[in-house]
Design a protein around this motif. Structure first.
Motif, PDB file in Angstrom:
ATOM      1  N   TYR A  59       0.817  -1.215   0.000  1.00 33.29           N
ATOM      2  CA  TYR A  59       0.000   0.000   0.000  1.00 33.29           C
ATOM      3  C   TYR A  59       0.851   1.265   0.000  1.00 33.29           C
ATOM      4  O   TYR A  59       1.914   1.307   0.635  1.00 33.29           O
ATOM      5  CB  TYR A  59      -0.911   0.042   1.233  1.00 33.29           C
ATOM      6  N   ARG A  60       0.364   2.269  -0.685  1.00 33.69           N
ATOM      7  CA  ARG A  60       0.876   3.621  -0.514  1.00 33.69           C
ATOM      8  C   ARG A  60       0.290   4.133   0.791  1.00 33.69           C
ATOM      9  O   ARG A  60      -0.920   4.020   1.031  1.00 33.69           O
ATOM     10  CB  ARG A  60       0.451   4.512  -1.672  1.00 33.69           C
ATOM     11  N   VAL A  61       1.129   4.696   1.660  1.00 36.01           N
ATOM     12  CA  VAL A  61       0.693   5.121   2.987  1.00 36.01           C
ATOM     13  C   VAL A  61       0.844   6.634   3.117  1.00 36.01           C
ATOM     14  O   VAL A  61       1.926   7.192   2.902  1.00 36.01           O
ATOM     15  CB  VAL A  61       1.511   4.426   4.098  1.00 36.01           C
ATOM     16  N   VAL A  62      -0.246   7.282   3.477  1.00 35.24           N
ATOM     17  CA  VAL A  62      -0.260   8.728   3.709  1.00 35.24           C
ATOM     18  C   VAL A  62      -0.703   8.962   5.148  1.00 35.24           C
ATOM     19  O   VAL A  62      -1.698   8.391   5.597  1.00 35.24           O
ATOM     20  CB  VAL A  62      -1.219   9.443   2.736  1.00 35.24           C
ATOM     21  N   ALA A  63       0.044   9.748   5.877  1.00 32.78           N
ATOM     22  CA  ALA A  63      -0.304  10.057   7.271  1.00 32.78           C
ATOM     23  C   ALA A  63       0.044  11.512   7.532  1.00 32.78           C
ATOM     24  O   ALA A  63       0.968  12.054   6.927  1.00 32.78           O
ATOM     25  CB  ALA A  63       0.464   9.146   8.228  1.00 32.78           C
ATOM     26  N   PHE A  64      -0.697  12.143   8.434  1.00 33.62           N
ATOM     27  CA  PHE A  64      -0.414  13.548   8.722  1.00 33.62           C
ATOM     28  C   PHE A  64      -0.549  13.837  10.208  1.00 33.62           C
ATOM     29  O   PHE A  64      -1.287  13.164  10.922  1.00 33.62           O
ATOM     30  CB  PHE A  64      -1.321  14.474   7.904  1.00 33.62           C
ATOM     31  N   ASP A  65       0.204  14.831  10.648  1.00 31.92           N
ATOM     32  CA  ASP A  65       0.068  15.327  12.007  1.00 31.92           C
ATOM     33  C   ASP A  65      -1.133  16.266  12.040  1.00 31.92           C
ATOM     34  O   ASP A  65      -1.174  17.260  11.301  1.00 31.92           O
ATOM     35  CB  ASP A  65       1.325  16.102  12.440  1.00 31.92           C
ATOM     36  N   ASN A  66      -2.118  15.953  12.873  1.00 32.83           N
ATOM     37  CA  ASN A  66      -3.273  16.838  13.001  1.00 32.83           C
ATOM     38  C   ASN A  66      -2.840  18.239  13.421  1.00 32.83           C
ATOM     39  O   ASN A  66      -1.822  18.414  14.095  1.00 32.83           O
ATOM     40  CB  ASN A  66      -4.248  16.281  14.045  1.00 32.83           C
ATOM     41  N   ARG A  67      -3.614  19.233  13.027  1.00 26.58           N
ATOM     42  CA  ARG A  67      -3.327  20.612  13.454  1.00 26.58           C
ATOM     43  C   ARG A  67      -3.165  20.654  14.975  1.00 26.58           C
ATOM     44  O   ARG A  67      -3.896  19.988  15.725  1.00 26.58           O
ATOM     45  CB  ARG A  67      -4.432  21.555  13.009  1.00 26.58           C
ATOM     46  N   GLY A  68      -2.181  21.401  15.436  1.00 22.22           N
ATOM     47  CA  GLY A  68      -1.897  21.484  16.864  1.00 22.22           C
ATOM     48  C   GLY A  68      -1.039  20.345  17.390  1.00 22.22           C
ATOM     49  O   GLY A  68      -0.702  20.315  18.569  1.00 22.22           O
ATOM     50  N   HIS A  69      -0.663  19.409  16.517  1.00 24.62           N
ATOM     51  CA  HIS A  69       0.083  18.218  16.919  1.00 24.62           C
ATOM     52  C   HIS A  69       1.359  18.067  16.089  1.00 24.62           C
ATOM     53  O   HIS A  69       1.439  18.547  14.957  1.00 24.62           O
ATOM     54  CB  HIS A  69      -0.764  16.962  16.727  1.00 24.62           C
ATOM     55  N   GLY A  70       2.322  17.345  16.647  1.00 22.33           N
ATOM     56  CA  GLY A  70       3.518  16.979  15.901  1.00 22.33           C
ATOM     57  C   GLY A  70       4.201  18.156  15.244  1.00 22.33           C
ATOM     58  O   GLY A  70       4.492  19.170  15.864  1.00 22.33           O
ATOM     59  N   HIS A  71       4.452  18.024  13.936  1.00 26.25           N
ATOM     60  CA  HIS A  71       5.146  19.064  13.179  1.00 26.25           C
ATOM     61  C   HIS A  71       4.188  20.017  12.481  1.00 26.25           C
ATOM     62  O   HIS A  71       4.633  20.891  11.731  1.00 26.25           O
ATOM     63  CB  HIS A  71       6.075  18.421  12.149  1.00 26.25           C
ATOM     64  N   SER A  72       2.885  19.842  12.682  1.00 24.88           N
ATOM     65  CA  SER A  72       1.916  20.761  12.076  1.00 24.88           C
ATOM     66  C   SER A  72       1.806  22.036  12.892  1.00 24.88           C
ATOM     67  O   SER A  72       2.295  22.118  14.024  1.00 24.88           O
ATOM     68  CB  SER A  72       0.546  20.088  11.950  1.00 24.88           C
ATOM     69  N   GLN A  73       1.157  23.036  12.308  1.00 25.12           N
ATOM     70  CA  GLN A  73       1.066  24.354  12.948  1.00 25.12           C
ATOM     71  C   GLN A  73       0.320  24.274  14.271  1.00 25.12           C
ATOM     72  O   GLN A  73      -0.704  23.595  14.381  1.00 25.12           O
ATOM     73  CB  GLN A  73       0.364  25.334  12.001  1.00 25.12           C
ATOM     74  N   LYS A  74       0.832  24.988  15.264  1.00 23.22           N
ATOM     75  CA  LYS A  74       0.222  25.016  16.585  1.00 23.22           C
ATOM     76  C   LYS A  74      -0.726  26.220  16.672  1.00 23.22           C
ATOM     77  O   LYS A  74      -0.316  27.359  16.463  1.00 23.22           O
ATOM     78  CB  LYS A  74       1.293  25.115  17.675  1.00 23.22           C
ATOM     79  N   LEU A  75      -1.976  25.936  16.960  1.00 25.39           N
ATOM     80  CA  LEU A  75      -3.024  26.952  17.037  1.00 25.39           C
ATOM     81  C   LEU A  75      -3.594  26.931  18.448  1.00 25.39           C
ATOM     82  O   LEU A  75      -3.730  25.868  19.061  1.00 25.39           O
ATOM     83  CB  LEU A  75      -4.119  26.639  16.010  1.00 25.39           C
ATOM     84  N   HIS A  76      -3.978  28.102  18.961  1.00 30.52           N
ATOM     85  CA  HIS A  76      -4.343  28.194  20.368  1.00 30.52           C
ATOM     86  C   HIS A  76      -5.759  28.708  20.625  1.00 30.52           C
ATOM     87  O   HIS A  76      -6.134  28.945  21.770  1.00 30.52           O
ATOM     88  CB  HIS A  76      -3.328  29.066  21.107  1.00 30.52           C
ATOM     89  N   GLU A  77      -6.556  28.859  19.561  1.00 34.12           N
ATOM     90  CA  GLU A  77      -7.936  29.298  19.720  1.00 34.12           C
ATOM     91  C   GLU A  77      -8.888  28.109  19.623  1.00 34.12           C
ATOM     92  O   GLU A  77      -8.667  27.192  18.827  1.00 34.12           O
ATOM     93  CB  GLU A  77      -8.295  30.320  18.643  1.00 34.12           C
TER      94      GLU A  77
END
Length: 270
Positions: A59-77
């Protein structure tokens, strides 16, 4: 990890494996992985062996860090979060990669996000797996306030609630942005009703650890969804079930139309 812009939010993602031909010369759909609260791609899917397992299965595998998590942008609202909004990040990632349709595996919070993706964009979801979240997807999770306060506390030593302390310890282990996670868990929790669950058109597998009190019963959720299959991972709690070998084997059988191990065992007993 690469980055893409999801309507103004930077989302980090992994895209690995080229996929292979299934029976009849047709290409297997890619697999999209959506991790749980306070986790990330590496912790939820890399370290537990899922990425390698699915790649080796062709399989081709695609995974992502949810917003606010991991290497994705950190949002505070608070308005920056919520499963329906985060499901749109998943859909935009499929758009970004030119993937028309994918198998989807969500774990815990990721299962809620996967459910909203399947509801809002049924044409993009081939098969969907709700891991670590059974009937509590519909009932909802009570007591998120103590978890948010634990994340906001100056030190973990100030946290006395055992469950909340576990979440704080996990967030520290994953080197998470505690303020972003607190906003995420405090955000409006859009309900998934029994009627909404019943309207999911993709084939569904619900997989929950036997001792998982966070997820609740897999069988009870599966009963609400026409044709859904339910499995339990013996002796596994919420955190230990994610990397379970039986879980992986059942998902592969589900994707490829084979007999589930639990069904086979039941037939053997008869």
């Amino acid at each position: 990890m690469k980055q893409f812009d999801s309507a103004g939010v930077e989302i980090a993602y992994l895209d690995t494996g080229s996929g292979s031909s299934a029976g009849g010369g047709t290409e297997k759909p890619p697999v999209l992985l959506i991790h749980g609260f306070a986790s990330n791609v590496e912790t939820n899917w890399g370290g537990t062996g899922w990425v390698d397992f699915l790649r080796k299965a062709g399989y081709r595998v695609v995974a992502f860090d949810n917003r606010g998590h991991g290497h994705s942008q950190k949002l505070h609202e608070l308005t920056d979060y919520g499963a329906p909004l985060m499901a749109e990040d998943a859909k935009r990632l499929l758009d970004h990669l030119g993937i028309k349709r994918a198998h989807v595996i969500g774990y815990s919070m990721g299962a809620r996000i996967a459910a909203f993706l399947a509801l809002a964009h049924p044409e993009r979801v081939d098969h969907v797996v709700f891991g670590g979240l059974g009937i509590n997807m519909v009932r909802g999770m009570a007591g998120t306030g103590p978890i948010a306060r634990a994340l906001e506390a100056e030190s973990i030593d100030d946290v006395t609630n055992p469950t909340a302390r576990t979440f704080r310890a996990f967030a520290e282990q994953t080197k998470s942005d505690l303020k972003a996670l607190a906003a995420c868990i405090r955000s409006a929790r859009a309900p998934i009703t029994a009627e909404m669950a019943a309207s999911i058109s993709a084939p569904v597998l619900v997989a929950v650890g036997e001792t998982d009190v966070i997820g609740g019963s897999a069988a009870e959720l599966a009963k609400l969804i026409p044709g859904a299959r339910a499995i339990t991972m013996p002796g596994k709690d919420h955190n230990r079930a994610v990397g379970d070998r039986t879980f992986k084997a059942e998902v592969l059988a589900f994707f490829e139309g084979g007999q589930s191990l639990e069904s086979g065992a039941a037939a053997a007993e008869k």
